[in-house]
Design a protein around this motif. Structure first.
Motif, PDB file in Angstrom:
ATOM      1  N   ALA A  90       0.827  -1.211   0.000  1.00  0.00           N
ATOM      2  CA  ALA A  90       0.000   0.000   0.000  1.00  0.00           C
ATOM      3  C   ALA A  90       0.861   1.260   0.000  1.00  0.00           C
ATOM      4  O   ALA A  90       0.585   2.215  -0.742  1.00  0.00           O
ATOM      5  CB  ALA A  90      -0.932  -0.012   1.213  1.00  0.00           C
ATOM      6  N   VAL A  91       1.916   1.269   0.826  1.00  0.00           N
ATOM      7  CA  VAL A  91       2.809   2.423   0.869  1.00  0.00           C
ATOM      8  C   VAL A  91       3.501   2.622  -0.478  1.00  0.00           C
ATOM      9  O   VAL A  91       3.639   3.746  -0.967  1.00  0.00           O
ATOM     10  CB  VAL A  91       3.851   2.243   1.995  1.00  0.00           C
ATOM     11  N   THR A  92       3.904   1.506  -1.099  1.00  0.00           N
ATOM     12  CA  THR A  92       4.578   1.589  -2.390  1.00  0.00           C
ATOM     13  C   THR A  92       3.653   2.164  -3.457  1.00  0.00           C
ATOM     14  O   THR A  92       4.065   3.006  -4.271  1.00  0.00           O
ATOM     15  CB  THR A  92       5.068   0.196  -2.828  1.00  0.00           C
ATOM     16  N   VAL A  93       2.390   1.723  -3.473  1.00  0.00           N
ATOM     17  CA  VAL A  93       1.425   2.236  -4.449  1.00  0.00           C
ATOM     18  C   VAL A  93       1.187   3.733  -4.243  1.00  0.00           C
ATOM     19  O   VAL A  93       1.160   4.511  -5.202  1.00  0.00           O
ATOM     20  CB  VAL A  93       0.103   1.451  -4.352  1.00  0.00           C
ATOM     21  N   CYS A  94       1.008   4.140  -2.991  1.00  0.00           N
ATOM     22  CA  CYS A  94       0.796   5.567  -2.699  1.00  0.00           C
ATOM     23  C   CYS A  94       2.004   6.402  -3.124  1.00  0.00           C
ATOM     24  O   CYS A  94       1.866   7.455  -3.756  1.00  0.00           O
ATOM     25  CB  CYS A  94       0.519   5.758  -1.211  1.00  0.00           C
ATOM     26  N   PHE A  95       3.170   5.916  -2.769  1.00  0.00           N
ATOM     27  CA  PHE A  95       4.402   6.626  -3.127  1.00  0.00           C
ATOM     28  C   PHE A  95       4.554   6.722  -4.643  1.00  0.00           C
ATOM     29  O   PHE A  95       4.874   7.788  -5.187  1.00  0.00           O
ATOM     30  CB  PHE A  95       5.603   5.894  -2.523  1.00  0.00           C
ATOM     31  N   GLY A  96       4.302   5.612  -5.323  1.00  0.00           N
ATOM     32  CA  GLY A  96       4.435   5.607  -6.779  1.00  0.00           C
ATOM     33  C   GLY A  96       3.442   6.527  -7.459  1.00  0.00           C
ATOM     34  O   GLY A  96       3.775   7.201  -8.438  1.00  0.00           O
ATOM     35  N   GLY A  97       2.214   6.580  -6.925  1.00  0.00           N
ATOM     36  CA  GLY A  97       1.202   7.451  -7.507  1.00  0.00           C
ATOM     37  C   GLY A  97       1.567   8.919  -7.378  1.00  0.00           C
ATOM     38  O   GLY A  97       1.451   9.700  -8.335  1.00  0.00           O
ATOM     39  N   VAL A  98       2.014   9.313  -6.194  1.00  0.00           N
ATOM     40  CA  VAL A  98       2.418  10.712  -5.986  1.00  0.00           C
ATOM     41  C   VAL A  98       3.633  11.042  -6.838  1.00  0.00           C
ATOM     42  O   VAL A  98       3.715  12.117  -7.454  1.00  0.00           O
ATOM     43  CB  VAL A  98       2.709  10.967  -4.491  1.00  0.00           C
ATOM     44  N   LEU A  99       4.585  10.114  -6.888  1.00  0.00           N
ATOM     45  CA  LEU A  99       5.799  10.338  -7.671  1.00  0.00           C
ATOM     46  C   LEU A  99       5.470  10.515  -9.155  1.00  0.00           C
ATOM     47  O   LEU A  99       6.006  11.417  -9.819  1.00  0.00           O
ATOM     48  CB  LEU A  99       6.763   9.168  -7.474  1.00  0.00           C
ATOM     49  N   GLU A 100       4.601   9.675  -9.683  1.00  0.00           N
ATOM     50  CA  GLU A 100       4.226   9.765 -11.091  1.00  0.00           C
ATOM     51  C   GLU A 100       3.553  11.098 -11.399  1.00  0.00           C
ATOM     52  O   GLU A 100       3.811  11.716 -12.433  1.00  0.00           O
ATOM     53  CB  GLU A 100       3.283   8.606 -11.444  1.00  0.00           C
ATOM     54  N   THR A 101       2.703  11.550 -10.482  1.00  0.00           N
ATOM     55  CA  THR A 101       2.024  12.831 -10.677  1.00  0.00           C
ATOM     56  C   THR A 101       3.017  13.986 -10.690  1.00  0.00           C
ATOM     57  O   THR A 101       2.953  14.878 -11.545  1.00  0.00           O
ATOM     58  CB  THR A 101       0.993  13.059  -9.568  1.00  0.00           C
ATOM     59  N   LEU A 102       3.934  13.976  -9.754  1.00  0.00           N
ATOM     60  CA  LEU A 102       4.900  15.068  -9.662  1.00  0.00           C
ATOM     61  C   LEU A 102       5.824  15.114 -10.877  1.00  0.00           C
ATOM     62  O   LEU A 102       6.184  16.191 -11.365  1.00  0.00           O
ATOM     63  CB  LEU A 102       5.735  14.916  -8.383  1.00  0.00           C
ATOM     64  N   VAL A 103       6.194  13.944 -11.386  1.00  0.00           N
ATOM     65  CA  VAL A 103       7.116  13.905 -12.527  1.00  0.00           C
ATOM     66  C   VAL A 103       6.381  14.188 -13.834  1.00  0.00           C
ATOM     67  O   VAL A 103       6.844  14.976 -14.678  1.00  0.00           O
ATOM     68  CB  VAL A 103       7.823  12.541 -12.592  1.00  0.00           C
ATOM     69  N   SER A 104       5.205  13.547 -14.024  1.00  0.00           N
ATOM     70  CA  SER A 104       4.498  13.656 -15.304  1.00  0.00           C
ATOM     71  C   SER A 104       3.740  14.971 -15.456  1.00  0.00           C
ATOM     72  O   SER A 104       3.693  15.542 -16.548  1.00  0.00           O
ATOM     73  CB  SER A 104       3.521  12.479 -15.462  1.00  0.00           C
ATOM     74  N   VAL A 105       3.119  15.422 -14.370  1.00  0.00           N
ATOM     75  CA  VAL A 105       2.279  16.619 -14.447  1.00  0.00           C
ATOM     76  C   VAL A 105       3.073  17.880 -14.148  1.00  0.00           C
ATOM     77  O   VAL A 105       2.999  18.876 -14.870  1.00  0.00           O
ATOM     78  CB  VAL A 105       1.079  16.486 -13.501  1.00  0.00           C
ATOM     79  N   TRP A 106       3.834  17.851 -13.064  1.00  0.00           N
ATOM     80  CA  TRP A 106       4.568  19.048 -12.652  1.00  0.00           C
ATOM     81  C   TRP A 106       5.992  19.094 -13.205  1.00  0.00           C
ATOM     82  O   TRP A 106       6.676  20.094 -13.065  1.00  0.00           O
ATOM     83  CB  TRP A 106       4.603  19.139 -11.133  1.00  0.00           C
ATOM     84  N   HIS A 107       6.435  17.984 -13.813  1.00  0.00           N
ATOM     85  CA  HIS A 107       7.757  17.909 -14.449  1.00  0.00           C
ATOM     86  C   HIS A 107       8.888  18.278 -13.485  1.00  0.00           C
ATOM     87  O   HIS A 107       9.833  18.981 -13.845  1.00  0.00           O
ATOM     88  CB  HIS A 107       7.806  18.829 -15.671  1.00  0.00           C
ATOM     89  N   LEU A 108       8.777  17.775 -12.258  1.00  0.00           N
ATOM     90  CA  LEU A 108       9.830  18.010 -11.279  1.00  0.00           C
ATOM     91  C   LEU A 108      11.001  17.058 -11.514  1.00  0.00           C
ATOM     92  O   LEU A 108      10.807  15.943 -12.018  1.00  0.00           O
ATOM     93  CB  LEU A 108       9.291  17.815  -9.856  1.00  0.00           C
ATOM     94  N   PRO A 109      12.209  17.462 -11.144  1.00  0.00           N
ATOM     95  CA  PRO A 109      13.352  16.534 -11.218  1.00  0.00           C
ATOM     96  C   PRO A 109      13.107  15.314 -10.337  1.00  0.00           C
ATOM     97  O   PRO A 109      12.375  15.384  -9.347  1.00  0.00           O
ATOM     98  CB  PRO A 109      14.522  17.382 -10.703  1.00  0.00           C
ATOM     99  N   GLY A 110      13.726  14.211 -10.707  1.00  0.00           N
ATOM    100  CA  GLY A 110      13.492  12.955 -10.002  1.00  0.00           C
ATOM    101  C   GLY A 110      13.768  13.028  -8.510  1.00  0.00           C
ATOM    102  O   GLY A 110      12.968  12.556  -7.693  1.00  0.00           O
ATOM    103  N   ALA A 111      14.895  13.605  -8.126  1.00  0.00           N
ATOM    104  CA  ALA A 111      15.256  13.668  -6.704  1.00  0.00           C
ATOM    105  C   ALA A 111      14.251  14.491  -5.906  1.00  0.00           C
ATOM    106  O   ALA A 111      13.820  14.105  -4.818  1.00  0.00           O
ATOM    107  CB  ALA A 111      16.658  14.258  -6.557  1.00  0.00           C
TER     108      ALA A 111
END
Length: 264
Positions: A90-111
């Motif tokens: 569950a933690v992994t799914v939540c983390f992955g979802g937020v990470l994908e949003t930040l990278v794909s939508v907001w185009h933030l650097p990976g770190a």
């Protein structure tokens, strides 16, 4: 098309990510696991992931996180182990979802995206914990064999007692209540669990605890039923004025707030 793959960078990134995910799962499970064990578990998971990538078997990539979770939650009873692995998923799914949003939508650097994702998951946990009622008194009914006891319990968010082997939450009950419910003979027959505790201004010690059949917690039309709850015996009154006879673990209180979900 040509790609450059740096195995050391891949390993380091997944080592840090795995450490965060494992430590978050441990936090959500309210378990005590050493940081070294979490780090070793993350290293094991990263090593498996790196091996799967090098062997060109990307479909077996999830085995890395499975190995990391097994390393951290190994030795628990089957129920505790499965809950730990479920929490990690569950933690992994939540983390992955937020990470994908930040990278794909907001185009933030990976770190930066990873750091913000980690902060978001931690904040979600703190928010849920803060939603637990503090200082509320609930009606509690205890069941053991053919006997029942109806008492009042204080929902205390500061109660962090847990059974060491399984991590199950532990509520504290007046000794007189449990002796009326189970009797000295029944308590000896069922055996006594030792629960470590430490309170401000006192030395560390142990509380004797027993497992009864089930208990129900009721407040304003909402009911939670907990099967095989662990109850610590307090030799005296948990409330000086006698307003309540139990200190309810916050996990049980959270279940009550979620509309009567069962905790097994």
């Amino acid at each position: 098309m040509y790609y450059e793959f740096y195995i050391d960078q891949f390993f380091a990134e997944h080592l840090l990510t795995g450490y965060f995910l494992l430590s978050s799962a441990v936090l959500w499970q309210k378990k005590t696991v050493s940081g070294i064990r979490i780090l070793l578990g993350s290293a094991a998971g990263s090593a498996v992931m790196s091996a799967m990538i090098c062997a060109r078997m990307p479909r077996l990539y999830p085995l890395g996180m499975a190995a990391a979770g097994a390393f951290v939650f190994a030795g628990k009873r089957q129920g505790g182990f499965l809950r730990g692995m479920g929490t990690l998923l569950a933690v992994t799914v939540c983390f992955g979802g937020v990470l994908e949003t930040l990278v794909s939508v907001w185009h933030l650097p990976g770190a930066a995206a990873m750091a913000l994702s980690a902060a978001a998951v931690r904040y979600a946990y703190r928010y849920m914990e803060s939603r637990i009622k503090q200082g509320g008194v609930a009606e509690v009914q205890l069941f053991c064999g053919d006997k029942t006891e109806r008492i009042s319990g204080l929902i205390d968010s500061g109660n962090r007692l847990a059974e060491p082997l399984t991590g199950r939450p532990v509520s504290i009950v007046d000794g007189a209540v449990l002796r009326r419910l189970a009797g000295e003979g029944r308590i000896k027959e069922r055996g006594c669990l030792l629960i470590p505790y430490h309170s401000i201004g006192t030395e560390k010690g142990w509380l004797c605890a027993v497992v009864i059949d089930r208990m129900q917690i009721r407040t304003k039309g909402s009911t939670a039923e907990i099967r095989d709850p662990v109850l610590a015996i307090y030799n005296g009154q948990v409330s000086a004025g006698g307003q309540y006879q139990m200190i309810i673990h916050p996990v049980h209180a959270a279940l009550e707030k979620r509309g009567g979900r069962r905790f097994v």
